[in-house]
Design a protein around this motif. Structure first.
Motif, PDB file in Angstrom:
ATOM      1  N   GLY A 112      72.589 124.631  -1.533  1.00 12.04           N
ATOM      2  CA  GLY A 112      72.326 126.072  -1.406  1.00 12.04           C
ATOM      3  C   GLY A 112      72.742 126.636  -0.058  1.00 12.04           C
ATOM      4  N   LYS A 113      73.486 125.857   0.717  1.00 14.77           N
ATOM      5  CA  LYS A 113      73.935 126.330   2.030  1.00 14.77           C
ATOM      6  C   LYS A 113      75.385 126.818   1.937  1.00 14.77           C
ATOM      7  CE  LYS A 113      70.117 124.851   4.041  1.00 14.77           C
ATOM      8  NZ  LYS A 113      69.876 124.008   5.186  1.00 14.77           N
ATOM      9  N   THR A 114      75.814 127.562   2.949  1.00 13.91           N
ATOM     10  CA  THR A 114      77.201 128.050   2.983  1.00 13.91           C
ATOM     11  C   THR A 114      78.104 126.947   3.554  1.00 13.91           C
ATOM     12  OG1 THR A 114      76.432 130.297   3.261  1.00 13.91           O
ATOM     13  CG2 THR A 114      78.713 129.863   3.899  1.00 13.91           C
ATOM     14  N   ILE A 115      79.053 126.522   2.732  1.00 16.61           N
ATOM     15  CA  ILE A 115      79.902 125.383   3.109  1.00 16.61           C
ATOM     16  C   ILE A 115      81.350 125.840   3.285  1.00 16.61           C
ATOM     17  CG2 ILE A 115      80.750 123.093   2.409  1.00 16.61           C
ATOM     18  CD1 ILE A 115      77.682 123.195   2.955  1.00 16.61           C
ATOM     19  N   ILE A 116      81.936 125.433   4.401  1.00 14.28           N
ATOM     20  CA  ILE A 116      83.344 125.709   4.693  1.00 14.28           C
ATOM     21  C   ILE A 116      84.060 124.354   4.685  1.00 14.28           C
ATOM     22  CG2 ILE A 116      84.962 126.737   6.352  1.00 14.28           C
ATOM     23  CD1 ILE A 116      82.698 128.707   5.350  1.00 14.28           C
ATOM     24  N   ALA A 117      85.146 124.270   3.932  1.00 11.24           N
ATOM     25  CA  ALA A 117      85.868 122.989   3.827  1.00 11.24           C
ATOM     26  C   ALA A 117      86.915 122.882   4.926  1.00 11.24           C
ATOM     27  CB  ALA A 117      86.538 122.891   2.460  1.00 11.24           C
ATOM     28  N   ASN A 118      87.142 121.649   5.372  1.00  8.71           N
ATOM     29  CA  ASN A 118      88.164 121.409   6.399  1.00  8.71           C
ATOM     30  C   ASN A 118      88.743 120.004   6.223  1.00  8.71           C
ATOM     31  OD1 ASN A 118      88.123 120.201   9.667  1.00  8.71           O
ATOM     32  ND2 ASN A 118      89.605 121.738   9.042  1.00  8.71           N
ATOM     33  N   GLY A 119      90.025 119.915   6.489  1.00 12.11           N
ATOM     34  CA  GLY A 119      90.713 118.618   6.459  1.00 12.11           C
ATOM     35  C   GLY A 119      91.894 118.659   5.517  1.00 12.11           C
ATOM     36  N   ASP A 120      93.106 118.756   6.108  1.00 15.19           N
ATOM     37  CA  ASP A 120      94.354 118.661   5.335  1.00 15.19           C
ATOM     38  C   ASP A 120      94.610 119.827   4.387  1.00 15.19           C
ATOM     39  OD1 ASP A 120      93.902 115.945   6.379  1.00 15.19           O
ATOM     40  OD2 ASP A 120      95.729 115.511   5.273  1.00 15.19           O
ATOM     41  N   ILE A 121      93.926 120.940   4.577  1.00  7.69           N
ATOM     42  CA  ILE A 121      94.113 122.059   3.642  1.00  7.69           C
ATOM     43  C   ILE A 121      95.406 122.805   3.999  1.00  7.69           C
ATOM     44  CG2 ILE A 121      93.126 124.231   2.784  1.00  7.69           C
ATOM     45  CD1 ILE A 121      90.341 122.975   3.550  1.00  7.69           C
ATOM     46  N   HIS A 122      96.280 122.964   2.998  1.00  4.00           N
ATOM     47  CA  HIS A 122      97.537 123.688   3.258  1.00  4.00           C
ATOM     48  C   HIS A 122      98.155 124.296   1.995  1.00  4.00           C
ATOM     49  CE1 HIS A 122      98.759 119.695   2.061  1.00  4.00           C
ATOM     50  NE2 HIS A 122     100.002 120.098   1.885  1.00  4.00           N
ATOM     51  N   THR A 123      97.516 124.134   0.827  1.00  9.20           N
ATOM     52  CA  THR A 123      98.122 124.714  -0.386  1.00  9.20           C
ATOM     53  C   THR A 123      97.120 125.625  -1.109  1.00  9.20           C
ATOM     54  OG1 THR A 123      97.371 122.974  -1.908  1.00  9.20           O
ATOM     55  CG2 THR A 123      99.469 122.576  -0.762  1.00  9.20           C
ATOM     56  N   SER A 124      97.689 126.552  -1.922  1.00  7.53           N
ATOM     57  CA  SER A 124      96.799 127.449  -2.671  1.00  7.53           C
ATOM     58  C   SER A 124      96.077 126.690  -3.784  1.00  7.53           C
ATOM     59  CB  SER A 124      97.543 128.667  -3.213  1.00  7.53           C
ATOM     60  OG  SER A 124      98.827 128.330  -3.575  1.00  7.53           O
ATOM     61  N   GLU A 125      96.669 125.579  -4.250  1.00  7.24           N
ATOM     62  CA  GLU A 125      95.985 124.760  -5.271  1.00  7.24           C
ATOM     63  C   GLU A 125      94.708 124.165  -4.668  1.00  7.24           C
ATOM     64  OE1 GLU A 125      99.266 124.503  -4.576  1.00  7.24           O
ATOM     65  OE2 GLU A 125     100.012 125.448  -6.415  1.00  7.24           O
ATOM     66  N   GLN A 126      94.811 123.698  -3.425  1.00  5.91           N
ATOM     67  CA  GLN A 126      93.611 123.149  -2.773  1.00  5.91           C
ATOM     68  C   GLN A 126      92.551 124.240  -2.603  1.00  5.91           C
ATOM     69  OE1 GLN A 126      95.714 121.647   0.697  1.00  5.91           O
ATOM     70  NE2 GLN A 126      95.000 119.577   0.263  1.00  5.91           N
ATOM     71  N   VAL A 127      92.997 125.425  -2.198  1.00  8.72           N
ATOM     72  CA  VAL A 127      92.036 126.521  -1.992  1.00  8.72           C
ATOM     73  C   VAL A 127      91.343 126.859  -3.318  1.00  8.72           C
ATOM     74  CG1 VAL A 127      91.774 128.954  -1.307  1.00  8.72           C
ATOM     75  CG2 VAL A 127      93.302 127.450  -0.003  1.00  8.72           C
ATOM     76  N   ALA A 128      92.115 126.885  -4.416  1.00 13.33           N
ATOM     77  CA  ALA A 128      91.536 127.202  -5.733  1.00 13.33           C
ATOM     78  C   ALA A 128      90.532 126.120  -6.141  1.00 13.33           C
ATOM     79  CB  ALA A 128      92.647 127.323  -6.770  1.00 13.33           C
ATOM     80  N   LEU A 129      90.893 124.860  -5.909  1.00 17.66           N
ATOM     81  CA  LEU A 129      89.999 123.742  -6.239  1.00 17.66           C
ATOM     82  C   LEU A 129      88.675 123.870  -5.475  1.00 17.66           C
ATOM     83  CD1 LEU A 129      89.590 120.795  -7.422  1.00 17.66           C
ATOM     84  CD2 LEU A 129      90.664 119.964  -5.317  1.00 17.66           C
ATOM     85  N   LEU A 130      88.794 124.167  -4.185  1.00 18.12           N
ATOM     86  CA  LEU A 130      87.594 124.267  -3.345  1.00 18.12           C
ATOM     87  C   LEU A 130      86.748 125.474  -3.746  1.00 18.12           C
ATOM     88  CD1 LEU A 130      89.408 123.287  -0.040  1.00 18.12           C
ATOM     89  CD2 LEU A 130      87.541 121.981  -1.096  1.00 18.12           C
ATOM     90  N   ARG A 131      87.427 126.571  -4.092  1.00 21.86           N
ATOM     91  CA  ARG A 131      86.694 127.767  -4.545  1.00 21.86           C
ATOM     92  C   ARG A 131      85.907 127.435  -5.808  1.00 21.86           C
ATOM     93  NH1 ARG A 131      90.734 131.305  -5.192  1.00 21.86           N
ATOM     94  NH2 ARG A 131      90.488 132.487  -3.270  1.00 21.86           N
ATOM     95  N   ASP A 132      86.555 126.725  -6.726  1.00 22.18           N
ATOM     96  CA  ASP A 132      85.876 126.349  -7.976  1.00 22.18           C
ATOM     97  C   ASP A 132      84.661 125.463  -7.724  1.00 22.18           C
ATOM     98  OD1 ASP A 132      87.668 127.805  -9.386  1.00 22.18           O
ATOM     99  OD2 ASP A 132      88.868 126.100 -10.089  1.00 22.18           O
ATOM    100  N   MET A 133      84.691 124.735  -6.626  1.00 13.38           N
ATOM    101  CA  MET A 133      83.546 123.865  -6.289  1.00 13.38           C
ATOM    102  C   MET A 133      82.407 124.649  -5.649  1.00 13.38           C
ATOM    103  SD  MET A 133      85.368 120.651  -4.498  1.00 13.38           S
ATOM    104  CE  MET A 133      86.331 119.437  -5.372  1.00 13.38           C
ATOM    105  N   GLY A 134      82.657 125.928  -5.329  1.00 14.53           N
ATOM    106  CA  GLY A 134      81.601 126.744  -4.715  1.00 14.53           C
ATOM    107  C   GLY A 134      81.674 126.816  -3.201  1.00 14.53           C
ATOM    108  N   VAL A 135      82.758 126.257  -2.649  1.00 14.81           N
ATOM    109  CA  VAL A 135      82.954 126.331  -1.200  1.00 14.81           C
ATOM    110  C   VAL A 135      83.266 127.786  -0.838  1.00 14.81           C
ATOM    111  CG1 VAL A 135      84.670 125.676   0.548  1.00 14.81           C
ATOM    112  CG2 VAL A 135      83.657 123.913  -0.919  1.00 14.81           C
ATOM    113  N   GLN A 136      82.719 128.253   0.297  1.00 19.41           N
ATOM    114  CA  GLN A 136      82.876 129.692   0.606  1.00 19.41           C
ATOM    115  C   GLN A 136      83.950 130.007   1.637  1.00 19.41           C
ATOM    116  OE1 GLN A 136      79.356 132.009   0.876  1.00 19.41           O
ATOM    117  NE2 GLN A 136      78.257 130.700  -0.529  1.00 19.41           N
ATOM    118  N   GLY A 137      84.568 128.971   2.158  1.00 22.81           N
ATOM    119  CA  GLY A 137      85.633 129.234   3.122  1.00 22.81           C
ATOM    120  C   GLY A 137      86.439 127.981   3.371  1.00 22.81           C
TER     121      GLY A 137
END
Ligand SMILES: Cc1cc2nc3c(=O)[nH]c(=O)nc-3n(C[C@H](O)[C@H](O)[C@H](O)COP(=O)(O)O)c2cc1C
Length: 273
Positions: free
Chosen positions: A183-208
């Motif tokens: 239930g906390k606000t989570i920002i993902a980091n590490g090797d992010i560089h494609t829109s596919e990764q951003v979409a995957l992370l968004r689907d997981m509920g990551v907020q940034g």
């Protein structure tokens, strides 16, 4: 989805933060700065947290002493572009670990709570930047979940590697759903560089997403990932050089960026478990 430019030692000065913000970074971070030097008013240390234009900037601190934090904050006059304090709890460099900072702080939950409470007393947003633990064992013991669950920070930037992992090993994105489930606000980091990764992370509920090395190679990556138009590499380079001149960037910082802008970032990508 929030797009953040990562804190990068010897890179993240006003010029770099500004070019990232121009091309889509919603929030930027200073490089890690020792709170003791700031509390003492050391000019070299203070220069690391200078904000020379209106780029929204979070100050990243290396801190494990309540008194130094209180002393610094009591003197700090935040400009309007100051967007809060972030505590570095992920640096795995031996010189940082040996003095009880960076990743060594991840299991010091009581201390972390006190540091966060001091920042919040000033009404400033407060976040943590963490790894998954110091080593594989701590990752398996889910040290990162204990910390996220226990601490009342505004958001948690989770670099999906443990401390002893090098960049040659991919980031493990499978840890994000359990972080989000707290239930906390989570920002993902590490090797992010494609829109596919951003979409995957968004689907997981990551907020940034926070982007480091890929932004040095291409400061316009934020707009690219947002689907917005970007100018040529030459134009971005020209704009960076003008900013570095304007803000009197140190040679080391300019060199680190100019030798990478427009070249290919060698990232390891991610795995799912
Ligand atoms: C040159 C360099 C300097 C860094 N300096 C810092 C720092 O000052 N504070 C911090 O929290 N992380 C620092 N990091 C880690 C990055 O912020 C980020 O967590 C890491 O590079 C993973 O993100 P990326 O794959 O997008 O680069 C640094 C990384 C690099 C490569």
């Amino acid at each position: 989805m929030q797009f953040m430019a990562a804190p990068l030692e010897d890179n993240s000065d006003s010029a770099f933060r500004s070019i990232c913000h121009t091309y889509g970074a919603d929030l930027t971070f200073t490089e890690m700065t020792h709170v003791i030097g700031l509390a003492k008013g050391n000019m070299g240390t203070l220069s690391k947290i200078e904000m020379l234009d209106d780029t929204p900037t979070v100050i990243q601190l290396a801190a494990n002493k309540e008194m130094s934090l209180k002393k610094f904050l009591s003197k700090y006059q935040p400009p309007k572009q100051f967007k809060g304090i972030n505590f570095n709890m992920g640096c795995p460099a031996p010189k940082v670990l040996n003095i009880g900072l960076g990743c060594a702080l991840m299991k010091r939950i009581a201390l972390t709570k006190k540091l966060v409470a001091i920042v919040k007393d000033y009404g400033y947003p407060c976040s943590l930047k963490i790894r998954l633990g110091m080593n594989k064992f701590e990752k398996e013991k889910k040290v990162y979940l204990n910390l996220i669950d226990a601490v009342d920070a505004d958001y948690f930037i989770v670099h999906a590697r443990y401390g002893t992992q090098t960049y040659a090993e991919p980031a493990d994105f499978s840890i994000y759903p359990e972080c989000v489930a707290l239930g906390k606000t989570i920002i993902a980091n590490g090797d992010i560089h494609t829109s596919e990764q951003v979409a995957l992370l968004r689907d997981m509920g990551v907020q940034g997403v926070m982007i480091g090395r890929a932004a040095v190679h291409d400061p316009s990556i934020f707009n690219k990932l947002k689907g917005l138009p970007v100018p040529s590499v030459e134009k971005i380079k020209e704009e960076y050089v003008a900013l570095a001149e304007k803000f009197n960037s140190r040679f080391k910082y300019r060199d680190n960026i100019l030798k990478r802008i427009g070249t290919h970032a060698k990232l390891s990508g991610h795995v799912m478990g």
